[in-house]
Design an enzyme around this catalytic site. Structure first.
Site, PDB file in Angstrom:
ATOM      1  N   SER A 167      -6.549   2.827   6.188  1.00  0.00           N
ATOM      2  CA  SER A 167      -5.426   2.980   5.285  1.00  0.00           C
ATOM      3  C   SER A 167      -5.762   3.979   4.190  1.00  0.00           C
ATOM      4  O   SER A 167      -6.902   4.380   4.020  1.00  0.00           O
ATOM      5  CB  SER A 167      -5.051   1.641   4.672  1.00  0.00           C
ATOM      6  OG  SER A 167      -6.011   1.269   3.703  1.00  0.00           O
ATOM      7  N   LYS A 168      -4.727   4.359   3.483  1.00  0.00           N
ATOM      8  CA  LYS A 168      -4.903   5.403   2.484  1.00  0.00           C
ATOM      9  C   LYS A 168      -5.881   5.004   1.384  1.00  0.00           C
ATOM     10  O   LYS A 168      -6.483   5.844   0.742  1.00  0.00           O
ATOM     11  CB  LYS A 168      -3.545   5.747   1.865  1.00  0.00           C
ATOM     12  CG  LYS A 168      -2.617   6.418   2.863  1.00  0.00           C
ATOM     13  CD  LYS A 168      -1.341   6.912   2.229  1.00  0.00           C
ATOM     14  CE  LYS A 168      -0.525   7.697   3.274  1.00  0.00           C
ATOM     15  NZ  LYS A 168       0.701   8.265   2.701  1.00  0.00           N
ATOM     16  N   ARG A 169      -6.015   3.739   1.163  1.00  0.00           N
ATOM     17  CA  ARG A 169      -6.895   3.312   0.086  1.00  0.00           C
ATOM     18  C   ARG A 169      -8.365   3.204   0.487  1.00  0.00           C
ATOM     19  O   ARG A 169      -9.233   3.059  -0.356  1.00  0.00           O
ATOM     20  CB  ARG A 169      -6.419   1.966  -0.471  1.00  0.00           C
ATOM     21  CG  ARG A 169      -5.487   2.125  -1.660  1.00  0.00           C
ATOM     22  CD  ARG A 169      -4.838   0.817  -1.988  1.00  0.00           C
ATOM     23  NE  ARG A 169      -4.052   0.334  -0.859  1.00  0.00           N
ATOM     24  CZ  ARG A 169      -3.429  -0.828  -0.841  1.00  0.00           C
ATOM     25  NH1 ARG A 169      -3.519  -1.641  -1.858  1.00  0.00           N
ATOM     26  NH2 ARG A 169      -2.706  -1.198   0.206  1.00  0.00           N
TER      27      ARG A 169
END
Length: 503
Positions: free
Chosen positions: A262-264
């Site tokens: 995920s982007k995080r």
RNA sequence: AUUCCGUUGGUCAAAUGGUUAAGACGGUUGACUUUCUAUCAGCAGAUGGGAGUUCGAUUCUCCUACGGAAUUCCA
């Protein structure tokens, strides 16, 4: 008879494009180029709430940096434009109406709160609330209400959505180029919203309408869309349109732990998940990018191509052209692939070796203020010597600082290992030898010092280790004679003296 | 909870209904009679479990376990 290949990459501008999106774009690009087709970029911005300033531009720049630019899309060859769904808004309503007229869709007046209540209520009872044949007649829509009631609501401008009327007791046979045939029982499908009360279509409607209007031949997208495939197939059938071929790419998973990347994850796990760095316009947080971290676009593309695909041969290093040539949808894997930050470094190290030394020298010089006054050609020669150990341009300084600056401290462990009894005497002799080499070449230096070592039976370690320590400050770096040659006679003698002074 | 998809060494992965199940990354050992993060060589490490079909299954079928995705007026 075969239609021209037209594929699309259709991100929504809700933030920076992440590495999974880049891979989806890459596979679309490769497939398009392989078949002399067209790679289209469409911006799916039907959700105004999630729109992020700058995201669209970021997407375009990322594709360009990766070397996989789109052929057709926003601001480029706009044959089927516009390419932003927000600018195509006027198109969609008529298609939703068409489905209602054909009996494939209906108006629904239920409020979001009401539906939320139903979902929670069912969940509490351990059941799943599905808005479909099972209970739609109990809800507030044009199937349960009389024609007059519906008309009254519409005339009163009441909020409504348009839902797809999912059929009962049918078995759908779906085709996916990667996964084969998939059977779905329509009874488990829900009546998806096609048109929202804000006047915008949902992804599902806009996607199908646009793919049809833009004459997309193959839809290559992430596996997260597989559950929507049944709806999309039905939509094509309801419109009476020929569906494109679908291919659902395996997910990219986190390097450790569970779930898809995920982007995080990036900043949390210590590697970038974005091609370019990104500053969040709201929080002002900066996320790292592959480009800024020193990765070469070719290395990233090569690595990404191997996430979920392989050529079936032992070749691993592929130029973009070679990838285009070798790429086949049939060789895409079904299972999700874990992202491996070590492997992309390996690719980068490999691509580093192919870089032009002059370009690297300029980049290195720019990155380090200590080098601003140094001759670029000298830096270029240094790079030629240390490049094989470097993965990033940012590695160069650690690998080569001693070519530019004399060591100020000596590594403790190395000193212990290199400095023994008699070292001073040896270094004094080395000084004389170096000093006596008139034609200062690597070869002459080598002959002189190695010859002396051999003929006096001294042992290489006893000489070479302290010598290296004097020049470098530690036991590392390229060939000692290369270093001597590069820094020159005077500097070499000076450095040896410095070390002698400490013993 | 439901539906769908998946499961070969730690990771990416090849291959086949039938001898010792490729290769790469990472790990490890050694070599390079000077270092090393480089290079080269060697080593270790895998078909989730259970049934069935078959002379034979890692490969086909079913069950199970595990993983993933989706179940939003998000895409």
């Amino acid at each position: 008879m075969t239609k021209p290949v037209r594929v699309r990459f259709a991100p929504s501008p809700t933030g920076p494009l992440h590495i999974g999106g880049v891979r989806t774009a890459l596979f679309n690009y490769l497939f398009a180029k392989k078949h002399n087709g067209t790679f289209v970029l469409r911006i799916e911005d039907t959700d105004q709430n999630r729109y992020v300033e700058g995201a669209e531009n970021y997407i375009v720049e990322s594709l360009n940096w990766c070397g996989i630019p789109f052929d057709e899309g926003v601001g480029k060859n706009e044959k089927f434009g516009p390419y932003r769904q927000s600018e195509r808004k006027h198109l969609y309503k008529q298609y939703a109406d068409e489905l209602i007229a054909k009996g494939h869709a209906y108006y629904a007046f239920d409020t979001a709160e009401k539906l939320d209540f139903h979902r929670k209520d069912h969940e509490a009872k351990g059941k799943t609330f599905i808005y479909n044949w099972h209970n739609r007649l109990k809800l507030n829509n044009s199937l349960s209400l009389s024609e007059d009631e519906v008309q009254t609501k519409l005339d009163a401008d009441e909020d409504y959505v348009i839902r797809f009327k999912s059929p009962q007791d049918e078995t759908l046979h779906l085709k996916d180029s990667i996964r084969g045939d998939i059977k779905i029982d329509t009874n488990v499908l829900d009546d998806k919203v096609l048109f929202k009360s804000d006047g915008m279509p949902t992804y599902h409607l806009a996607n199908i309408v646009d793919d049809h209007l833009m004459e997309i031949s193959h839809v290559i997208r992430g596996e997260e869309w597989l559950p929507s495939l049944a709806l999309h197939f039905q939509l094509y059938a309801a419109f009476g349109w020929e569906a494109p071929q679908f291919a659902h790419l395996p997910l990219i998973l986190k390097p450790t732990g569970k779930g898809k990347l995920s982007k995080r994850d990036g900043d949390k796990l210590g590697f970038p998940v974005f091609p370019l760095e990104w500053r969040d316009p709201k929080t002002d947080d900066l996320s790292r990018g592959y480009k800024e971290d020193g990765y070469f676009a070719e290395a990233m593309v090569n690595f990404l191509a191997f996430l979920g695909w392989n050529p079936g041969t032992e070749q691993e290093i592929f130029s973009l052209d070679e990838l285009i040539n070798a790429f086949e949808l049939e060789r895409v894997n079904k299972a999700g692939a874990r992202f491996d930050p070590d492997k992309i470094k390996w690719f980068n190290h490999h691509y580093m070796q192919d870089q032009d030394n002059h370009d690297l020298a300029l980049a290195f010089q720019k990155s380090k203020s200590e080098l601003s006054q140094i001759d670029t050609q000298y830096i270029e020669m240094v790079i030629a010597l240390v490049k094989e150990r470097a993965t990033f341009v940012s590695d160069f300084w650690d690998l080569s600082h001693f070519f530019f600056v004399a060591p100020s401290v000596y590594d403790e462990k190395a000193s212990k290992k290199a400095i023994k009894e008699g070292t001073t005497t040896i270094l004094n002799t080395v000084k004389e030898l170096v000093d006596s080499v008139d034609d200062f070449t690597v070869e002459n230096l080598q002959n002189s010092i190695k010859g002396w070592i051999t003929s006096n039976d001294i042992g290489f370690g006893k000489v070479m280790m302290p010598l290296r320590l004097a020049l470098v400050g530690a036991l590392q770096g390229p060939d000692v004679f290369d270093i001597i040659y590069m820094i020159g006679k005077a500097e070499t003698l000076k450095r040896i003296d410095s070390l002698i002074a400490t013993t």
